[in-house]
Design a protein around this motif. Sequence first.
Motif, PDB file in Angstrom:
ATOM      1  N   GLY A 198     -47.530  33.033  -6.629  1.00  0.00           N
ATOM      2  CA  GLY A 198     -47.936  34.332  -7.193  1.00  0.00           C
ATOM      3  C   GLY A 198     -47.445  34.720  -8.741  1.00  0.00           C
ATOM      4  O   GLY A 198     -47.690  33.976  -9.511  1.00  0.00           O
ATOM      5  N   ASP A 199     -46.749  35.812  -8.801  1.00  0.00           N
ATOM      6  CA  ASP A 199     -46.312  36.406 -10.046  1.00  0.00           C
ATOM      7  C   ASP A 199     -44.812  35.805 -10.224  1.00  0.00           C
ATOM      8  O   ASP A 199     -44.137  36.664 -11.032  1.00  0.00           O
ATOM      9  N   ALA A 200     -44.231  34.981  -9.506  1.00  0.00           N
ATOM     10  CA  ALA A 200     -42.840  34.539  -9.583  1.00  0.00           C
ATOM     11  C   ALA A 200     -42.335  34.374 -11.204  1.00  0.00           C
ATOM     12  O   ALA A 200     -41.365  34.833 -11.448  1.00  0.00           O
ATOM     13  N   ILE A 201     -43.317  33.477 -11.936  1.00  0.00           N
ATOM     14  CA  ILE A 201     -42.753  33.205 -13.112  1.00  0.00           C
ATOM     15  C   ILE A 201     -42.464  34.366 -14.078  1.00  0.00           C
ATOM     16  O   ILE A 201     -41.754  34.501 -14.679  1.00  0.00           O
ATOM     17  N   GLU A 202     -43.762  35.140 -13.996  1.00  0.00           N
ATOM     18  CA  GLU A 202     -43.862  36.421 -14.768  1.00  0.00           C
ATOM     19  C   GLU A 202     -42.730  37.210 -14.504  1.00  0.00           C
ATOM     20  O   GLU A 202     -42.107  37.775 -15.261  1.00  0.00           O
ATOM     21  N   LEU A 203     -42.347  37.314 -13.111  1.00  0.00           N
ATOM     22  CA  LEU A 203     -41.205  38.389 -12.758  1.00  0.00           C
ATOM     23  C   LEU A 203     -39.833  37.805 -13.265  1.00  0.00           C
ATOM     24  O   LEU A 203     -39.040  38.638 -13.377  1.00  0.00           O
ATOM     25  N   SER A 204     -39.768  36.492 -13.072  1.00  0.00           N
ATOM     26  CA  SER A 204     -38.576  36.179 -13.566  1.00  0.00           C
ATOM     27  C   SER A 204     -38.460  36.133 -15.301  1.00  0.00           C
ATOM     28  O   SER A 204     -37.214  36.668 -15.547  1.00  0.00           O
ATOM     29  N   LYS A 205     -39.305  35.876 -16.011  1.00  0.00           N
ATOM     30  CA  LYS A 205     -39.125  36.234 -17.388  1.00  0.00           C
ATOM     31  C   LYS A 205     -39.103  37.602 -17.602  1.00  0.00           C
ATOM     32  O   LYS A 205     -38.079  38.128 -18.711  1.00  0.00           O
ATOM     33  N   GLN A 206     -39.506  38.436 -16.667  1.00  0.00           N
ATOM     34  CA  GLN A 206     -39.292  40.218 -17.095  1.00  0.00           C
ATOM     35  C   GLN A 206     -38.025  40.655 -16.518  1.00  0.00           C
ATOM     36  O   GLN A 206     -37.648  41.553 -17.162  1.00  0.00           O
ATOM     37  N   THR A 207     -37.600  40.022 -15.668  1.00  0.00           N
ATOM     38  CA  THR A 207     -36.313  40.580 -14.894  1.00  0.00           C
ATOM     39  C   THR A 207     -35.051  39.827 -15.314  1.00  0.00           C
ATOM     40  O   THR A 207     -33.795  40.097 -15.325  1.00  0.00           O
ATOM     41  N   GLY A 208     -35.412  38.468 -15.609  1.00  0.00           N
ATOM     42  CA  GLY A 208     -34.253  37.539 -15.769  1.00  0.00           C
ATOM     43  C   GLY A 208     -33.828  36.998 -14.598  1.00  0.00           C
ATOM     44  O   GLY A 208     -32.711  36.117 -14.298  1.00  0.00           O
ATOM     45  N   ALA A 209     -34.285  37.091 -13.414  1.00  0.00           N
ATOM     46  CA  ALA A 209     -34.051  36.592 -12.164  1.00  0.00           C
ATOM     47  C   ALA A 209     -34.469  35.390 -11.722  1.00  0.00           C
ATOM     48  O   ALA A 209     -35.221  34.869 -12.246  1.00  0.00           O
ATOM     49  N   PRO A 210     -33.549  34.644 -11.121  1.00  0.00           N
ATOM     50  CA  PRO A 210     -33.755  33.180 -10.903  1.00  0.00           C
ATOM     51  C   PRO A 210     -34.811  32.992  -9.760  1.00  0.00           C
ATOM     52  O   PRO A 210     -34.521  33.724  -8.999  1.00  0.00           O
ATOM     53  N   ILE A 211     -35.709  32.227  -9.947  1.00  0.00           N
ATOM     54  CA  ILE A 211     -36.456  31.640  -8.746  1.00  0.00           C
ATOM     55  C   ILE A 211     -35.762  30.405  -8.033  1.00  0.00           C
ATOM     56  O   ILE A 211     -35.287  29.630  -8.514  1.00  0.00           O
ATOM     57  N   ILE A 212     -35.608  30.958  -6.954  1.00  0.00           N
ATOM     58  CA  ILE A 212     -34.639  30.123  -5.988  1.00  0.00           C
ATOM     59  C   ILE A 212     -35.898  29.362  -4.994  1.00  0.00           C
ATOM     60  O   ILE A 212     -36.598  30.046  -4.350  1.00  0.00           O
ATOM     61  N   CYS A 213     -35.997  27.932  -4.836  1.00  0.00           N
ATOM     62  CA  CYS A 213     -36.950  27.266  -4.443  1.00  0.00           C
ATOM     63  C   CYS A 213     -36.443  25.715  -4.491  1.00  0.00           C
ATOM     64  O   CYS A 213     -35.353  25.594  -4.903  1.00  0.00           O
ATOM     65  N   VAL A 214     -37.224  24.952  -3.829  1.00  0.00           N
ATOM     66  CA  VAL A 214     -36.830  23.411  -3.829  1.00  0.00           C
ATOM     67  C   VAL A 214     -36.751  22.921  -5.195  1.00  0.00           C
ATOM     68  O   VAL A 214     -37.433  23.285  -6.121  1.00  0.00           O
ATOM     69  N   PHE A 215     -36.461  21.609  -5.285  1.00  0.00           N
ATOM     70  CA  PHE A 215     -35.854  21.265  -6.638  1.00  0.00           C
ATOM     71  C   PHE A 215     -37.423  21.044  -7.601  1.00  0.00           C
ATOM     72  O   PHE A 215     -37.415  21.396  -8.775  1.00  0.00           O
ATOM     73  N   GLU A 216     -38.395  20.276  -6.875  1.00  0.00           N
ATOM     74  CA  GLU A 216     -39.580  19.999  -7.529  1.00  0.00           C
ATOM     75  C   GLU A 216     -40.311  21.320  -8.062  1.00  0.00           C
ATOM     76  O   GLU A 216     -40.886  21.211  -9.355  1.00  0.00           O
ATOM     77  N   LEU A 217     -40.307  22.268  -7.366  1.00  0.00           N
ATOM     78  CA  LEU A 217     -41.057  23.547  -7.610  1.00  0.00           C
ATOM     79  C   LEU A 217     -40.263  24.256  -8.893  1.00  0.00           C
ATOM     80  O   LEU A 217     -40.728  24.915  -9.662  1.00  0.00           O
ATOM     81  N   ALA A 218     -38.804  24.195  -8.567  1.00  0.00           N
ATOM     82  CA  ALA A 218     -37.844  24.710  -9.477  1.00  0.00           C
ATOM     83  C   ALA A 218     -38.177  24.136 -11.213  1.00  0.00           C
ATOM     84  O   ALA A 218     -38.212  24.478 -12.125  1.00  0.00           O
ATOM     85  N   HIS A 219     -38.330  22.701 -10.949  1.00  0.00           N
ATOM     86  CA  HIS A 219     -38.816  22.143 -12.199  1.00  0.00           C
ATOM     87  C   HIS A 219     -40.189  22.712 -13.002  1.00  0.00           C
ATOM     88  O   HIS A 219     -40.119  22.853 -13.994  1.00  0.00           O
ATOM     89  N   TYR A 220     -41.097  22.672 -12.072  1.00  0.00           N
ATOM     90  CA  TYR A 220     -42.215  23.187 -12.511  1.00  0.00           C
ATOM     91  C   TYR A 220     -42.109  24.612 -13.274  1.00  0.00           C
ATOM     92  O   TYR A 220     -42.654  25.142 -14.314  1.00  0.00           O
ATOM     93  N   CYS A 221     -41.316  25.610 -12.165  1.00  0.00           N
ATOM     94  CA  CYS A 221     -41.332  26.935 -13.009  1.00  0.00           C
ATOM     95  C   CYS A 221     -40.472  27.065 -14.164  1.00  0.00           C
ATOM     96  O   CYS A 221     -40.840  27.817 -14.979  1.00  0.00           O
TER      97      CYS A 221
END
Length: 232
Positions: free
Chosen positions: A56-79
């Motif tokens: 969803g909007d996880a990438i936008e929210l991470s940029k907006q709030t500075g919060a890390p996205i916690i997820c599996v390694f491969e998805l984290a690499h993409y984000c």
Amino acid sequence: MRLHFHGHACFEIEGVEGRILIDPFLNGNPSATVKPEDFTHLDAILVTHGHDDHLGDAIELSKQTGAPIICVFELAHYCQSQGAKTHAMHIGGKHQFPFGLIKLTQALHGSGIISPDGETMIYGGLACGFLIQMEGKWLYYAGDTGLFGDMELIGRRYPIEVAMLPIGDNFVMGVEEAVHASQLLRPKVVIPMHYNTFPVIAQDVGEFLHLLQRRVPESQGKALKPGDLYEV
């Protein structure tokens, strides 16, 4: 500790030590009651897999709030490649964060990310679920998954206060399977999710609550409408 349901499979968990958001599908979600711009502070964003209705909007929210996205390694690499802050983990691993402990569980599902041009599918690793310990209580967010026998092992090892289980069928467990999952997990409370957002996942939540009460009387069913709050 408070659980806010924002429609489909998006939950916000707010405790004394922090505030996290899970699978933030907000823009494009016909049942969402909030938008990404409503969030100015988050301590973490948990994402189970790369499908649009969960990343969803996880990438936008991470940029907006500075919060890390916690997820599996491969998805984290993409984000991270898209400018988001991340904390990569993988299934079976756990990590202690300031707001609580996160452990990744398996989920029987896919995790492809559709490229911006819509022509290709980017590999997003394995789909996962989350065990979350906050304020001394265990929450289980199953993510998109079918029924699997190791849910019994999860239920034996962790005294689950609240389990958030999909019931929409077609892509995930249906009503019958989610009730069986509740028998294996033995949570105090079950909150159904991932249903009725789109016609293909339309389900009778009343049937789920009825079967749960009949077959798993030790677990209480709580059907939340988008915008509802449940206090743990």
